[in-house]
Design a protein around this motif. Structure first.
Motif, short mmCIF file in Angstrom:
data_model
loop_
_atom_site.label_atom_id
_atom_site.label_comp_id
_atom_site.label_asym_id
_atom_site.label_seq_id
_atom_site.Cartn_x
_atom_site.Cartn_y
_atom_site.Cartn_z
N GLY A 107 34.83 19.15 -12.34
CA GLY A 107 33.39 19.00 -12.10
C GLY A 107 32.93 19.78 -10.88
N LEU A 108 33.76 19.78 -9.81
CA LEU A 108 33.41 20.55 -8.61
C LEU A 108 33.45 22.05 -8.91
N GLN A 109 34.42 22.46 -9.71
CA GLN A 109 34.49 23.89 -10.07
C GLN A 109 33.27 24.30 -10.89
N ASN A 110 32.81 23.41 -11.78
CA ASN A 110 31.58 23.72 -12.53
C ASN A 110 30.38 23.83 -11.58
N ALA A 111 30.32 22.93 -10.62
CA ALA A 111 29.22 22.98 -9.63
C ALA A 111 29.29 24.28 -8.84
N LEU A 112 30.52 24.66 -8.46
CA LEU A 112 30.70 25.91 -7.71
C LEU A 112 30.13 27.09 -8.50
N MET A 113 30.47 27.16 -9.78
CA MET A 113 30.02 28.31 -10.58
C MET A 113 28.51 28.26 -10.83
N ARG A 114 27.95 27.04 -10.92
CA ARG A 114 26.50 26.93 -11.09
C ARG A 114 25.79 27.55 -9.88
N TYR A 115 26.26 27.22 -8.68
CA TYR A 115 25.65 27.80 -7.47
C TYR A 115 25.93 29.30 -7.40
N HIS A 116 27.18 29.64 -7.61
CA HIS A 116 27.60 31.04 -7.45
C HIS A 116 26.81 31.94 -8.41
N GLU A 117 26.68 31.51 -9.66
CA GLU A 117 25.98 32.34 -10.65
C GLU A 117 24.47 32.39 -10.37
N SER A 118 23.98 31.45 -9.56
CA SER A 118 22.58 31.49 -9.16
C SER A 118 22.39 32.19 -7.82
N ALA A 119 23.45 32.86 -7.34
CA ALA A 119 23.40 33.65 -6.10
C ALA A 119 23.20 32.81 -4.85
N VAL A 120 23.60 31.54 -4.89
CA VAL A 120 23.67 30.74 -3.67
C VAL A 120 24.96 31.16 -2.95
N PRO A 121 24.89 31.56 -1.66
CA PRO A 121 26.11 32.03 -1.00
C PRO A 121 27.16 30.93 -0.83
N ILE A 122 28.37 31.28 -1.24
CA ILE A 122 29.50 30.33 -1.22
C ILE A 122 30.41 30.66 -0.04
N VAL A 123 30.84 29.65 0.70
CA VAL A 123 31.83 29.86 1.75
C VAL A 123 33.03 28.95 1.53
N MET A 124 34.22 29.50 1.78
CA MET A 124 35.44 28.72 1.61
C MET A 124 35.60 27.74 2.76
N GLY A 125 35.77 26.48 2.42
CA GLY A 125 36.08 25.45 3.41
C GLY A 125 37.07 24.48 2.81
N THR A 126 38.05 24.05 3.62
CA THR A 126 39.09 23.17 3.07
C THR A 126 38.86 21.69 3.37
N ASP A 127 38.09 21.39 4.43
CA ASP A 127 38.02 20.01 4.94
C ASP A 127 39.38 19.55 5.46
N SER A 128 40.19 20.49 5.96
CA SER A 128 41.54 20.15 6.45
C SER A 128 41.48 19.00 7.44
N GLY A 129 42.41 18.07 7.28
CA GLY A 129 42.39 16.85 8.07
C GLY A 129 41.54 15.80 7.40
N GLY A 130 40.32 16.19 7.02
CA GLY A 130 39.43 15.28 6.30
C GLY A 130 39.11 14.04 7.12
N TRP A 131 39.28 12.90 6.50
CA TRP A 131 39.10 11.65 7.22
C TRP A 131 40.37 11.35 7.99
N PRO A 132 40.21 10.64 9.12
CA PRO A 132 41.40 10.44 9.97
C PRO A 132 42.47 9.57 9.34
N HIS A 133 42.17 8.84 8.28
CA HIS A 133 43.22 8.01 7.68
C HIS A 133 43.81 8.63 6.43
N MET A 134 43.55 9.94 6.20
CA MET A 134 44.18 10.63 5.08
C MET A 134 45.61 11.03 5.43
N VAL A 135 46.41 11.23 4.41
CA VAL A 135 47.81 11.62 4.66
C VAL A 135 48.08 13.04 4.17
N HIS A 136 47.09 13.67 3.52
CA HIS A 136 47.32 15.01 2.99
C HIS A 136 46.37 16.00 3.69
#
Ligand SMILES: [Zn+2]
Length: 486
Positions: free
Chosen positions: A369-398
């Protein structure tokens, strides 16, 4: 590691100096020395086709291309490998140390691991990051460390972060894990006090505003700022000349972002946009960060090898990899995850719901679903930037700091972006978004020498970025593993 590094220097570095000339000092810390990367296939990030050339660097900047190599220059022979701009990860969280809550790490241990994460990003080819929510004290500490020669990527940041009492990040579960804890803003005076806290900090590119109702029905239990408070936050952002970045989970939040004149959304959203909304985002110049890898990583619980790939072993602290292999840590994360997104759920329901949300099938459907959303924006020329959210929430383990970037790029390609489009979203587009395109984002004369050297052709397949040979930051070239220690 030291012996390996010395050997690498002996074999791979040579001096192109006339016999009579004095050799420049042969030390590991000569970041200002001249360097030439020869036999490179250069993808300069401007959209020009790859070209065979050499790249000349002095005082941490790119000074010229092509032959001849200037005298008194150290040579790095790329041997036909591809040279690209260093990658930019537009969404990380240095305050979030994977597994720290489960291990009950002390503040000192968290700090030690945070400094490992700075190196981990570099060792994975990420030479610039944007911390998308960070306490002023932690940011000041990191900036002081880097300014005094500490090893790490260029650290840009959003600050302050605005959320309201009873809103996202003020929820009973999430807020208790952040240290130092962030204050919610209830009044215009609170907004001004937070701005003052960040006064004088370098590399602030914007502020962050939470416009989050929850995490999908029946879990939409969070309150958002009042229109009056949004108006104050927006006006103060203009006064302080900071762009507005908005945390959203759905298209109601996107409406708030549009009303604020926001510069970027910090995540993709899953629900269908309202009529004309994507077009209005494009017209407003609104960027969208991808952050799919952190969701994809929810299924790492079912992928036992993920903490032991060569890249992860090289660049992620052993204690974090141990925690990510521990089923008990994942159970703990699942329960706290549910307490975060839906504090009022009964315990039995939260457990069942967590197991479902962390199942491979559910994660795969959300990522799709997120990939579909990505392509919807991308194909409409909304600028896309790569972000990982590394660390995320402090209680995540991945969501390890560093190697998650490659997973993010692969998910973007898998969604349907071409490799060239994926690379732009991780170089030139985020540099422009942050207003630092005159310094980084492409390989051009006068820019900082932030480069990566990879074996293979990432314009054919972004997975070639895994074959990272060298990472060059401000003109200092090291093998990936060498960035992990001095
Ligand atoms: Zn985030």
């Amino acid at each position: 590691m030291t012996a390996f590094r010395a050997a690498a220097h002996a074999v791979l570095w040579s001096l192109a100096v006339p016999a009579a000339a004095a050799a420049p000092p042969d030390t590991a810390d000569d970041a200002g020395a001249s360097l030439a990367i020869v036999n490179a296939s250069l993808i300069d990030g401007t959209g020009a086709p790859a070209r065979r050339t050499s790249i000349h660097i002095r005082d941490g900047r790119i000074v010229s291309f092509g032959n001849p190599v200037p005298p008194e220059t150290r040579i790095l022979d790329a041997a036909g490998a591809t040279v690209l701009p260093g990658l930019i990860d537009s969404h990380v969280h240095f305050q979030a140390v994977p597994g720290a809550v489960f291990r009950q790490d002390s503040a000192e241990t968290r700090r030690t691991l945070m400094y490992r994460h700075l190196r981990g990003h570099l060792a994975n080819g990420v030479t610039t990051v944007l911390d998308a929510a960070i306490a002023s004290s932690v940011l000041r500490e990191i900036q002081a460390y880097l300014a005094s020669g500490g090893v790490g990527p260029r650290v840009m940041a959003l600050g302050p972060t605005f959320h309201n009492p009873g809103g996202y990040m003020d929820g009973p579960a999430l807020s208790e894990y952040w240290a130092p804890r962030w204050r919610a803003s209830a009044t215009p005076e609170d907004v001004d006090a937070l701005y003052r806290e960040y006064d004088g900090i370098d590399n602030l590119v914007g502020v962050k505003v939470a416009a989050t109702y929850g995490f999908g029905a029946p879990l939409d239990t969070l309150e958002t700022h009042t229109p009056e408070m949004l108006d104050v936050i927006g006006r103060r952002a203009r006064d302080h000349e900071r762009q507005i970045y908005v945390h959203v989970n759905d298209h109601r939040g996107v409406e708030i972002a549009l009303g604020l004149g926001a510069h970027a959304l910090t995540h993709l959203v899953l629900d269908d946009p309202q009529a004309g909304q994507v077009e209005r985002m494009r017209e407003a110049g609104m960027h969208v960060m991808t952050t799919m890898a952190i969701v994809d990583g929810f299924a790492d619980r079912h992928r036992p090898g993920v903490a032991d790939t060569p890249r992860v072993r090289l660049t992620v602290p052993e204690v974090e990899r141990e925690t990510a292999r521990d089923p008990a840590a994942w159970d703990r994360w699942g329960t706290t995850f549910m307490r975060t997104v839906a504090p009022s759920l009964p315990e039995w329901f939260a457990r069942w719901y967590a197991d479902w949300q962390l199942s491979e099938a559910w994660v795969a459907s959300v990522v799709r679903g997120l990939q579909n959303a990505l392509m919807r924006y991308h194909e409409s020329a909304v600028p896309i930037v790569m972000g990982t959210d590394s660390g995320g929430w402090p209680h995540m383990v991945h969501a390890f700091h560093g190697p998650t970037a490659l997973r993010e790029l692969e998910l973007m390609a898998d969604a349907g972006m071409t490799p060239a489009e994926v690379l732009r979203a991780a170089t030139v587009t985020p540099a422009r978004m942050m207003g630092i395109l005159d310094q980084v984002g492409t390989v051009e004369i006068g820019k900082r020498a932030d480069l990566i050297v990879v074996r293979g052709d990432p314009l054919q397949d972004v997975s070639a970025l895994a074959n990272l040979e060298w990472v060059i930051k401000d003109g200092e070239a090291r093998r990936p593993g060498e960035w992990m220690s001095d």
